[in-house]
Design a protein around this motif. Structure first.
Motif, PDB file in Angstrom:
ATOM      1  N   GLN A   1      14.534  58.058 -14.789  1.00  0.00           N
ATOM      2  CA  GLN A   1      13.800  58.668 -15.893  1.00  0.00           C
ATOM      3  C   GLN A   1      12.732  57.721 -16.434  1.00  0.00           C
ATOM      4  O   GLN A   1      11.637  58.151 -16.816  1.00  0.00           O
ATOM      5  CB  GLN A   1      14.771  59.068 -17.009  1.00  0.00           C
ATOM      6  CG  GLN A   1      14.136  59.959 -18.073  1.00  0.00           C
ATOM      7  CD  GLN A   1      13.693  61.291 -17.498  1.00  0.00           C
ATOM      8  OE1 GLN A   1      14.479  62.009 -16.886  1.00  0.00           O
ATOM      9  NE2 GLN A   1      12.409  61.614 -17.671  1.00  0.00           N
TER      10      GLN A   1
ATOM     11  N   ASP B   1       9.751  58.839  -4.265  1.00  0.00           N
ATOM     12  CA  ASP B   1       9.636  60.182  -4.833  1.00  0.00           C
ATOM     13  C   ASP B   1      10.922  60.964  -4.572  1.00  0.00           C
ATOM     14  O   ASP B   1      11.904  60.423  -4.056  1.00  0.00           O
ATOM     15  CB  ASP B   1       8.389  60.893  -4.309  1.00  0.00           C
ATOM     16  CG  ASP B   1       8.424  61.138  -2.795  1.00  0.00           C
ATOM     17  OD1 ASP B   1       9.516  61.050  -2.184  1.00  0.00           O
ATOM     18  OD2 ASP B   1       7.363  61.438  -2.224  1.00  0.00           O
ATOM     19  N   GLU B   2      10.900  62.241  -4.900  1.00  0.00           N
ATOM     20  CA  GLU B   2      12.118  63.054  -4.769  1.00  0.00           C
ATOM     21  C   GLU B   2      12.579  63.198  -3.322  1.00  0.00           C
ATOM     22  O   GLU B   2      13.752  63.440  -3.064  1.00  0.00           O
ATOM     23  CB  GLU B   2      11.878  64.436  -5.376  1.00  0.00           C
ATOM     24  CG  GLU B   2      11.750  64.427  -6.891  1.00  0.00           C
ATOM     25  CD  GLU B   2      11.503  65.803  -7.452  1.00  0.00           C
ATOM     26  OE1 GLU B   2      12.479  66.450  -7.905  1.00  0.00           O
ATOM     27  OE2 GLU B   2      10.343  66.250  -7.427  1.00  0.00           O
TER      28      GLU B   2
ATOM     29  N   LYS C   1       5.883  65.301 -10.922  1.00  0.00           N
ATOM     30  CA  LYS C   1       6.637  64.516  -9.951  1.00  0.00           C
ATOM     31  C   LYS C   1       7.746  63.731 -10.637  1.00  0.00           C
ATOM     32  O   LYS C   1       7.614  63.286 -11.772  1.00  0.00           O
ATOM     33  CB  LYS C   1       5.708  63.551  -9.212  1.00  0.00           C
ATOM     34  CG  LYS C   1       4.759  64.241  -8.254  1.00  0.00           C
ATOM     35  CD  LYS C   1       3.983  63.223  -7.434  1.00  0.00           C
ATOM     36  CE  LYS C   1       3.111  63.913  -6.401  1.00  0.00           C
ATOM     37  NZ  LYS C   1       2.350  62.922  -5.584  1.00  0.00           N
ATOM     38  N   LYS C   2       8.808  63.572  -9.910  1.00  0.00           N
ATOM     39  CA  LYS C   2       9.922  62.761 -10.391  1.00  0.00           C
ATOM     40  C   LYS C   2      10.100  61.587  -9.436  1.00  0.00           C
ATOM     41  O   LYS C   2       9.879  61.703  -8.230  1.00  0.00           O
ATOM     42  CB  LYS C   2      11.199  63.596 -10.475  1.00  0.00           C
ATOM     43  CG  LYS C   2      11.113  64.723 -11.502  1.00  0.00           C
ATOM     44  CD  LYS C   2      12.436  65.444 -11.647  1.00  0.00           C
ATOM     45  CE  LYS C   2      12.335  66.582 -12.635  1.00  0.00           C
ATOM     46  NZ  LYS C   2      11.998  66.093 -13.996  1.00  0.00           N
ATOM     47  N   TYR C   3      10.487  60.465 -10.002  1.00  0.00           N
ATOM     48  CA  TYR C   3      10.622  59.237  -9.222  1.00  0.00           C
ATOM     49  C   TYR C   3      12.008  58.641  -9.433  1.00  0.00           C
ATOM     50  O   TYR C   3      12.663  58.885 -10.448  1.00  0.00           O
ATOM     51  CB  TYR C   3       9.557  58.222  -9.651  1.00  0.00           C
ATOM     52  CG  TYR C   3       8.142  58.735  -9.450  1.00  0.00           C
ATOM     53  CD1 TYR C   3       7.524  58.649  -8.209  1.00  0.00           C
ATOM     54  CD2 TYR C   3       7.438  59.300 -10.507  1.00  0.00           C
ATOM     55  CE1 TYR C   3       6.228  59.113  -8.025  1.00  0.00           C
ATOM     56  CE2 TYR C   3       6.142  59.768 -10.336  1.00  0.00           C
ATOM     57  CZ  TYR C   3       5.542  59.669  -9.092  1.00  0.00           C
ATOM     58  OH  TYR C   3       4.269  60.129  -8.907  1.00  0.00           O
TER      59      TYR C   3
ATOM     60  N   SER D   1       4.175  59.300 -15.152  1.00  0.00           N
ATOM     61  CA  SER D   1       3.579  60.602 -15.458  1.00  0.00           C
ATOM     62  C   SER D   1       2.504  60.502 -16.534  1.00  0.00           C
ATOM     63  O   SER D   1       1.773  61.477 -16.769  1.00  0.00           O
ATOM     64  CB  SER D   1       4.651  61.594 -15.909  1.00  0.00           C
ATOM     65  OG  SER D   1       5.194  61.217 -17.165  1.00  0.00           O
TER      66      SER D   1
ATOM     67  N   THR E   1       9.855  57.883 -14.034  1.00  0.00           N
ATOM     68  CA  THR E   1       9.243  59.204 -14.116  1.00  0.00           C
ATOM     69  C   THR E   1       8.403  59.324 -15.386  1.00  0.00           C
ATOM     70  O   THR E   1       7.260  59.810 -15.348  1.00  0.00           O
ATOM     71  CB  THR E   1      10.325  60.293 -14.089  1.00  0.00           C
ATOM     72  OG1 THR E   1      11.001  60.243 -12.820  1.00  0.00           O
ATOM     73  CG2 THR E   1       9.721  61.677 -14.275  1.00  0.00           C
TER      74      THR E   1
END
Length: 299
Positions: free
Chosen positions: A114, A47-48, A133-135, A121, A117
């Motif tokens: 991206q 995760d971020e 959330k961004k991965y 998502s 993400t």
């Protein structure tokens, strides 16, 4: 004259998991390294904050299917264009966490970030979800030595990449057959070996005999045998509840394990399969069909 081994088995299946918690690849042969099968758990999604992400939190990871080529890994997932990752690519250095270990890694770049993400998502039916959330995807730094617990290995240094705790996991075919017979008797469908994510599957032994083995010796192409030590029972988390084909979770697998596989050695958690460390054989090739011999462990 040495006495014959207590157990003779055979490698019936081999599985490699290049990206932690994503789908595995079934192979006919694979090079063994001191961290397990070559490229096993070499990549991971974070995760971020750099914390590792698995199917425990994001079951959709199991729908990401890798394919390894000579120079690149291709990742495919439902509704997504393929992601091409260069195996030897070195991107930006990063620090990430897997369980209690903070390890150096390499961030695989914005395109990979991206891609994960966008896919993770999506909701279970493939529609855009509400997750903000961004991965990111990272590659283990091969110069770093992340060791299994020295307490469990008896002081033997057993390096891993991004595996939970051990280089290898072994499971017997008969153990799955016994488990499925119990599921069927309870009115549930049988499940496949992929639910339990082993690296090495053995035929020719009785159910859960792998629990009692000491050092497994594999005759690899007539060279000095590969030696793998059965070190610790594999305590099971909820991931076997997740169907690898759909990423849907149902409780009957975990409930059945709880009903007959609680193990005091791992604080009462259900165990299924044994974790292995590599004593000898770095650089040799494991193959389906190879014989495996071992003696019983008495402790």
């Amino acid at each position: 004259m040495s006495s014959p081994p207590d157990v003779t088995a055979r490698i019936s299946r081999l599985f490699l998991y290049p990206v932690k918690s994503c789908a595995g690849i079934e192979l006919r042969d694979c090079v063994l390294t001191d961290t397990g099968l070559d490229l096993d758990r070499a990549w991971m999604v974070v995760d971020e904050a750099g914390e590792f992400v698995t199917q425990r939190e994001v079951p959709r990871l199991g729908l990401v299917r890798p394919k390894l080529g000579v120079h690149e890994m291709v990742l495919r997932a439902p509704g997504m264009l393929a992601l091409h990752v260069q195996i030897d690519a070195v991107e930006q250095p990063a620090q990430v966490r897997v369980w209690d270990d903070v390890t150096p890694a390499y961030d695989m770049g914005d395109v990979a970030a991206q891609w994960f993400t966008d896919f993770l998502s999506l909701s279970a039916d493939g529609l855009p979800g509400r997750s903000a959330k961004k991965y990111r995807m990272v590659r283990f730094d091969p110069e770093h030595r992340r060791l299994s617990s020295l307490k469990w290995t008896g002081g033997v240094e057993a390096p891993n990449q991004f595996a939970d705790a051990y280089p290898l996991l072994v499971l017997g075919e008969a153990s799955l057959e016994d488990f499925n017979s119990r599921l069927l008797a309870a009115g549930h469908a049988a499940v496949a070996m992929e639910r339990f994510r082993p690296n090495i599957v053995l035929s020719g032994i009785e159910a859960h005999d792998e629990d009692r083995l000491d050092v497994l010796s594999v005759a690899a192409d007539g060279q000095t045998p590969v030696k793998l030590k059965a070190d610790k029972p594999c305590a099971r988390c909820p991931i076997p509840n997740i169907d690898p084909a759909t990423a849907q979770s149902s409780p009957e697998v975990g409930d059945m394990l709880q009903s007959y596989r609680k193990n005091d050695i791992v604080k009462g958690a259900p165990s299924f399969g044994m974790n292995l460390i590599v004593l000898e054989g770095d650089g040799q090739t494991l193959k389906v069909g190879q014989d495996v011999v071992a003696n019983w462990r008495f402790d």
